[in-house]
Scaffold this motif. Structure first.
Motif, mmCIF file in Angstrom:
data_model
loop_
_atom_site.group_PDB
_atom_site.id
_atom_site.type_symbol
_atom_site.label_atom_id
_atom_site.label_comp_id
_atom_site.label_asym_id
_atom_site.label_seq_id
_atom_site.Cartn_x
_atom_site.Cartn_y
_atom_site.Cartn_z
ATOM 1 N N GLY A 1 0.838 -1.200 0.000
ATOM 2 C CA GLY A 1 0.000 0.000 0.000
ATOM 3 C C GLY A 1 0.867 1.242 0.000
ATOM 4 O O GLY A 1 1.926 1.263 0.623
ATOM 5 N N THR A 2 0.430 2.257 -0.724
ATOM 6 C CA THR A 2 1.163 3.519 -0.778
ATOM 7 C C THR A 2 0.355 4.589 -0.074
ATOM 8 O O THR A 2 -0.829 4.762 -0.361
ATOM 9 C CB THR A 2 1.414 3.954 -2.234
ATOM 10 O OG1 THR A 2 2.084 2.909 -2.915
ATOM 11 C CG2 THR A 2 2.250 5.205 -2.294
ATOM 12 N N GLY A 3 0.984 5.290 0.845
ATOM 13 C CA GLY A 3 0.305 6.351 1.582
ATOM 14 C C GLY A 3 0.995 7.679 1.366
ATOM 15 O O GLY A 3 2.215 7.732 1.212
ATOM 16 N N ARG A 4 0.196 8.747 1.348
ATOM 17 C CA ARG A 4 0.762 10.088 1.158
ATOM 18 C C ARG A 4 0.102 11.070 2.108
ATOM 19 O O ARG A 4 -1.084 10.974 2.387
ATOM 20 C CB ARG A 4 0.531 10.557 -0.276
ATOM 21 C CG ARG A 4 1.275 9.751 -1.305
ATOM 22 C CD ARG A 4 1.057 10.319 -2.692
ATOM 23 N NE ARG A 4 1.784 9.541 -3.674
ATOM 24 C CZ ARG A 4 1.291 8.497 -4.324
ATOM 25 N NH1 ARG A 4 0.057 8.108 -4.088
ATOM 26 N NH2 ARG A 4 2.017 7.851 -5.203
ATOM 27 N N ARG A 5 0.900 12.033 2.570
ATOM 28 C CA ARG A 5 0.378 13.158 3.337
ATOM 29 C C ARG A 5 1.366 14.301 3.211
ATOM 30 O O ARG A 5 2.562 14.110 3.407
ATOM 31 C CB ARG A 5 0.214 12.810 4.813
ATOM 32 C CG ARG A 5 -0.421 13.981 5.574
ATOM 33 C CD ARG A 5 -0.790 13.609 6.979
ATOM 34 N NE ARG A 5 -1.638 14.601 7.595
ATOM 35 C CZ ARG A 5 -1.309 15.856 7.833
ATOM 36 N NH1 ARG A 5 -0.142 16.319 7.463
ATOM 37 N NH2 ARG A 5 -2.144 16.672 8.433
#
Length: 138
Positions: A16-20
């Protein structure tokens, strides 16, 4: 013919790829005992503030899977808080590939929503994004 090596079958990994903000986290989940490794360091050593550790591990805690999966996380960019948020987003997305039935739980908590808030750029003729230089009439 004996030179050909058959690759070992590893446990399936869920990605999974997460961004913030400007932080990007790539998360790999595999069945295990609940260890989370961030950039080669334990979660406790990477995120020194307790609130950041809590935010980063929230998806596993809320779904009750914190002792069933190991997470290998690679995170770049941003600061500590942004990185913790990116890890949370990536973990939630990886958990969806594990079990799609977790979607309502994760969605209700807001873990699947990518936080769009970004730093506003500085404009020319101003000292900051919104701040103006002092106006002098005379």
């Amino acid at each position: 013919m004996s030179d050909i090596k058959i690759p070992e079958t590893k446990a399936p990994q869920h990605i999974g790829t997460g961004r913030r903000k400007t932080a990007v986290a790539r998360v790999r989940l595999a069945t295990g005992t609940g260890k989370i490794v961030v950039n080669g360091r334990a979660l406790e050593n990477y995120f020194v503030v307790e609130s950041q550790r809590t935010v980063a591990s929230q998806p596993l805690t809320v779904t009750g899977l914190s002792d069933k999966y190991d997470a290998q996380v690679s995170v770049t960019g941003g600061g500590p808080d942004g990185q913790a948020g990116a890890v949370r987003h990536g973990l939630a997305r990886a958990l969806l590939t594990v079990d799609a039935n977790l979607r309502p739980i994760l969605k209700a908590e807001g873990f699947l929503t990518r936080d769009p808030r970004m730093r506003e750029r500085k404009k020319y003729g101003q000292p900051g994004a919104r701040k103006r230089f002092q106006y002098s009439k005379r």
